[in-house]
Motif scaffolding. Structure first.
Motif, PDB file in Angstrom:
ATOM      1  N   LYS A 199      24.914   7.403  42.180  1.00 18.35           N
ATOM      2  CA  LYS A 199      24.434   8.549  42.962  1.00 18.35           C
ATOM      3  C   LYS A 199      24.902   8.477  44.406  1.00 18.35           C
ATOM      4  O   LYS A 199      24.162   8.026  45.279  1.00 18.35           O
ATOM      5  CB  LYS A 199      22.896   8.568  42.957  1.00 18.35           C
ATOM      6  N   GLN A 201      25.683   9.577  48.175  1.00 20.08           N
ATOM      7  CA  GLN A 201      24.999  10.523  49.080  1.00 20.08           C
ATOM      8  C   GLN A 201      25.986  11.618  49.458  1.00 20.08           C
ATOM      9  O   GLN A 201      27.129  11.346  49.773  1.00 20.08           O
ATOM     10  CB  GLN A 201      24.557   9.784  50.353  1.00 20.08           C
ATOM     11  N   HIS A 202      25.523  12.850  49.416  1.00 18.99           N
ATOM     12  CA  HIS A 202      26.382  13.961  49.828  1.00 18.99           C
ATOM     13  C   HIS A 202      25.842  14.559  51.115  1.00 18.99           C
ATOM     14  O   HIS A 202      24.617  14.616  51.315  1.00 18.99           O
ATOM     15  CB  HIS A 202      26.433  15.045  48.756  1.00 18.99           C
ATOM     16  N   SER A 203      26.745  15.034  51.951  1.00 23.62           N
ATOM     17  CA  SER A 203      26.307  15.647  53.205  1.00 23.62           C
ATOM     18  C   SER A 203      25.706  17.025  52.915  1.00 23.62           C
ATOM     19  O   SER A 203      25.931  17.625  51.860  1.00 23.62           O
ATOM     20  CB  SER A 203      27.514  15.817  54.133  1.00 23.62           C
TER      21      SER A 203
END
Ligand code: AMP
Length: 945
Positions: A199, A201-203
């Motif tokens: 998983k 991290q996305h902005s």
């Protein structure tokens, strides 16, 4: 393995100070699955002496134990005895933990939550619980070494290890990569997956963008649904994540420097891809829905078969996108895309496949069911067909039209299992988790770019509106559709998630919806990265080939000196090349032919056609089974050095900067290979692209390509194609198969000057026919029925002058000097039977029967035939003679042309007769004596009856 090496392994093992029972456990694991243990241990076990002398048989445990006990004596650290003390209990558990890690890597995907509808019932998975390894909850807080688990720690409590494993391998996607034998690739996946625990991290920007793409996907379908209710569009609804996935593939590939992406896809989601990915103007699509679009093709095609091209901007610069046209046969477009990609790579001299990337989008049922998928995979790493890896996407809506996935659609667990045959990594991903979709997409692109191999993304989703919008799916899938009607859309689910986590507000979500709708109302392009004025400098210019007919002027002559010069270069072999004796004789004969000392045979003339075209700047590509040598040993374009097995291709060594000459024996596939060559030829108009069937009837296996691309592509889609098919044909007593190239099928498919069907009967004819195919500015598929026994027939010869001065003759007049005034009978024929007729006529001393060869059966050369018939003013009879049975060959499809010519002849009341085999269910008989009898009778009928 020497003991010193073993010592090293022992001391560097992450369990240094280990003991014999630990190694035994490892060995158990190794026997169960050699890939499940660290490489150094695997290679150690592989090198152990085998107990019964056979490779692959296991070594007895006592051997292992003895070996290690012996080794332990030499260790500085004391080694616990087998079955020993407290520390060995921990060591035992440590091994169990490592086994647990391996089990998650191998089987975690089976525990993933992949089905957005939650209907997929999966069996309880053994191997993924602590109990399966004798571990219990009481061990959760005990620290264990993590081995090669990439979670940034050498040791961690079992609880954390287990959490990391579940999060990495059993979330909303499942990764299958442990079937890959190459350890670098497996480690690469482990590192990429485990280091972010599945998983990343996305902005907030990325998340917004994801939602915006989903809004576009959903918005278009809703818009079309409201504006054109009940009209078939094969909407993407249920699989909206396809749009952000493609968007990411394009952008990420662009960042790697990819300049072209060629996509192939079936119906579902196609309109959405056209508008939201390729940037087709929505207004144009609406016009198509309203039937307003002006069609300037004689046939045209439905809107969800249409291709499209555009350029979009990526961080790596402008990238060209091309969506291939396709027929309803779902999977057949994949090899066509591969061929088109390979052609573009060849043009760009992109040997590594960095600059042009294929994307193949499939349906789950077709992917699991259709054999061409396997054929295409099998091509993926071969010299002739590789393209540096394809990104495959399955729009897995878990049903095949009305066929249920569970019981009927396949026998494999996943629809993607066929991809394991080439060890492709496979990601199954729940379409309702766009972030998981993004993650696996990034991995897929990175993998393809790094390892240049195929990769598969299985987008598990559903079809919200059934097979198409005119369909009522609940009749056959009641439970599924009961669930679907209550199921929120992917956009709704994701929007709620982003609002809940505070990434954006409900108003912003609504804003996205309205913005998209307004753009559609205005008929604006909706792809922000679309380049409005694309750079077309790398496009092929097709203009020179447009607007010509088959009679367009052309000149296929070559001056004698150039011919001889090229022939000498071909036959001037490098020092050290030792060729087989019979091949040496062929080369020797070719030297004599070049010197004018021997008449030219087929192999020489055909080779000279390629040589002269290369010399004039045209690339040549030849594939098919055994084309290097030629099924009947006439070509020998690839010479094999008897000393070291290396090969030398004279045609590829004509000059320093000559065009490409590709000649490859293909895998034993017809369907995918022919489709590939169609894709190649429709992308490379200046080349001669040939596919040769081993025997002509082998083309049977590629009928879909012939029907749906080769003979109809231009009229459906306006795509020109200059592909040549060489189909050995001729009745030589070889039985029902291997006699007939099924000429009748090609003739039946001929209309509107879509293809050319030729039956050349001399070396000069094949020479001029092949040259005409490139030199004449017309790009139409050429179906050439080529000979077998004529390759060596003493009468089937030509001279150098025939090549230097001639041209392709659609009709060849009588060869012998008969007196036309005495000719009362004309026999029309094509191909090998001509020589049988000629020899019999000469033997029987007949002077009243002229034999005329029709060398081009389509477009039928009526004027040329009329001209050749004209001198025969004493005619009483015209006979069409063929070897094929009456219901086959050219008789039924071509007789109206001949009758028309005969009817216009000066001699009135002439009738066209038939001489050939009786109608037959099978193409040829299997008994040599019956064959000879039939052949004799048809010759007799033609000449005298
Ligand atoms: P593509 O690179 O496939 O997107 O092609 C770029 C442009 O070239 C297309 O928009 C067509 O105008 C033209 N083109 C490509 N292939 C063909 C073909 N086989 N026949 C005619 N025109 C073609």
């Amino acid at each position: 393995m020497p003991d010193s090496e073993m010592q090293q392994l022992w001391s560097t093992s992450h369990l240094s100070g280990g003991n014999a029972s630990y190694v035994e456990e490892l060995y158990e694991l190794y026997l169960h699955d050699p890939n499940s243990i660290a490489d150094e241990w695997r290679s150690y076990f592989q090198k152990l002496p085998q107990s019964n002398g056979f490779a692959g048989s296991d070594v007895s445990h006592s051997t292992i134990r003895e070996h290690f006990q012996l080794l332990a004596k030499h260790q500085r650290r004391p080694v616990a005895a087998v079955g020993g003390q407290t520390s060995s209990a921990h060591e035992k558990k440590q091994v169990d933990v490592l086994r647990l890690i391996q089990a998650f890597r191998m089987r975690g995907h089976q525990g993933s939550n992949l089905d957005p509808l939650g209907l997929w019932k999966r069996d309880e998975i053994a191997d993924l619980t602590l109990a399966d390894y004798g571990l219990t909850d009481a061990d959760l807080d005990t620290s264990f070494r993590t081995g090669e688990l990439h979670i940034g720690k050498e040791e961690a409590p079992l609880r954390e290890i287990l959490d990391a494993l579940k999060s990495t391998y059993c979330s909303t996607f499942g990764a299958e990569y442990m079937h890959i034998v190459d350890s670098d690739q497996r480690r690469w996946f482990q590192q990429r997956l485990e280091s972010v625990r599945g998983k990343p991290q996305h902005s907030a920007t990325t998340k917004r963008h994801l939602l915006e793409r989903l809004t576009a996907a959903e918005g278009l379908e809703k818009y079309l649904g409201t504006k054109f209710p009940g009209t078939k569009r094969f909407g993407v609804e249920g699989g909206e994540s396809l749009i952000p996935m493609l968007d990411e593939i394009i952008q990420r590939s662009g960042s790697y420097g990819t300049q072209e992406l060629v996509l192939g896809m079936a119906h579902r989601g196609r309109l959405n891809v056209l508008v939201n990915i390729l940037g087709k103007n929505p207004r144009e699509l609406f016009d198509e829905f309203e039937g307003k679009k002006k069609i300037d093709l004689s046939s045209g095609d439905v809107k969800y078969h249409q291709g499209f091209s555009s350029n979009v901007m990526t961080s790596g610069g402008e990238t060209h996108l091309a969506l291939a046209f396709n027929p309803s046969h779902l999977e057949i477009v994949s090899p066509v895309v591969e061929g088109s990609v390979r052609a573009r790579q060849d043009r760009r001299r992109d040997g590594s496949g960095d600059r042009v990337v294929p994307i193949s989008i499939h349906g789950d049922a077709a992917f699991a069911g259709q054999g061409v998928v396997m054929e295409t995979f099998q091509m993926s790493q071969t010299r002739a067909f590789k393209t540096g890896g394809t990104i495959h996407i399955i729009i897995n809506n878990q049903v095949g039209f009305t066929t249920s996935r569970q019981d009927d659609a396949r026998s494999t667990e996943y629809c993607t299992d066929v991809a394991k045959m080439i060890q492709a990594p496979i990601f199954h991903v729940n379409g309702d988790d766009p972030e998981a979709v993004l993650f696996v997409t990034q991995l897929a692109v990175d993998y393809r770019m790094q390892f240049k191999r195929d990769v598969v993304i299985d987008l598990v989703c559903y079809r919200r509106r059934g097979h198409n919008e005119a369909d009522e799916p609940s009749g056959t899938q009641p439970l599924m559709y009961d669930k679907i009607t209550k199921h929120p859309t992917t956009r709704e689910i994701y929007a709620e998630r982003l609002v809940n986590e505070g990434t954006l507000s409900s108003d912003e979500v609504q804003g996205q919806v309205e913005e998209y709708r307004t753009a559609l109302d205005n008929g604006d392009h909706v792809v922000k990265s679309l380049v409005k004025e694309p750079d077309t400098s790398s496009f092929v210019d097709w203009a020179p080939y447009l607007g010509h007919t088959w009679t367009a002027r052309h000149d296929t002559r070559t001056d004698l000196k150039t011919l001889q010069d090229l022939a000498n270069r071909l036959n001037d072999l490098p020092d050290g090349l030792v060729i087989q004796r019979q091949v040496g004789k062929i080369v020797e004969d070719r030297r004599k032919m070049a010197a004018g000392a021997l008449p030219l045979n087929w192999g020489f003339a055909e080779t000279m056609a390629y040589a002269t075209l290369l010399h004039e700047g045209h690339p040549v590509r030849i594939t098919g089974q055994d084309v290097g040598r030629g099924t009947f040993s006439h070509r020998h374009a690839v010479l094999h050095n008897q000393k070291d097995g290396s090969t030398y291709i004279p045609l590829a060594n004509l000059a320093e900067n000559q065009p490409r000459l590709d000649i490859y024996d293909s895998l034993l596939s017809e369907e995918a290979v022919l489709a590939f060559e169609y894709g190649y030829a429709t992308t490379t108009p200046n080349a001669l692209v040939l596919w040769e069937a081993q025997f002509g009837d082998f083309a049977n296996g590629a009928q879909v390509v012939i029907d749906q691309f080769i003979t109809s592509g231009e009229h459906k889609w306006g795509r020109l194609c200059g592909l040549t098919m060489l189909l050995p044909h001729g009745y030589e007593g070889q039985g029902p198969e291997h006699s007939s190239a099924r000429l009748e099928r090609f003739l039946q498919l001929s209309a509107e000057h879509n293809i050319q069907v030729c039956v050349p009967s001399t070396p000069a004819q094949v020479y001029h026919m092949l040259r005409r195919q490139v030199i004449r500015p017309l790009r139409k598929p050429l179906i050439a029925l080529t000979p077998k026994s004529l390759l060596r027939h003493k009468l089937a010869v030509s001279s150098l002058e025939d090549l230097a001065d001639g041209s392709f003759q659609t009709v060849i007049p009588e060869y012998d000097s008969l007196d036309p005034k005495k000719v009362e009978r004309v026999i029309l024929c094509s191909g090998k039977v001509y020589y049988d007729l000629l020899e019999k006529r000469r033997k029987d001393g007949l002077e009243d029967a002229a034999i005329i060869r029709i060398e081009q059966l389509y477009p039928f050369p009526e004027d040329d035939l009329a001209e050749v018939l004209a001198p025969y003013k004493a005619l009483k009879k015209v006979v069409w003679c063929q070897e094929e049975p009456m219901n086959q060959g050219a008789w039924y499809c071509s007789q109206h042309h001949m009758r028309r010519v005969v009817a216009q002849h000066k001699v009135k009341n002439l009738y066209l007769d038939y001489a050939g085999r009786e109608a037959s269910a099978s193409p040829a008989c299997g008994y040599p004596s019956l064959h000879a009898e039939q052949q004799e009778k048809l010759l007799q009928d033609a000449l005298t009856a």
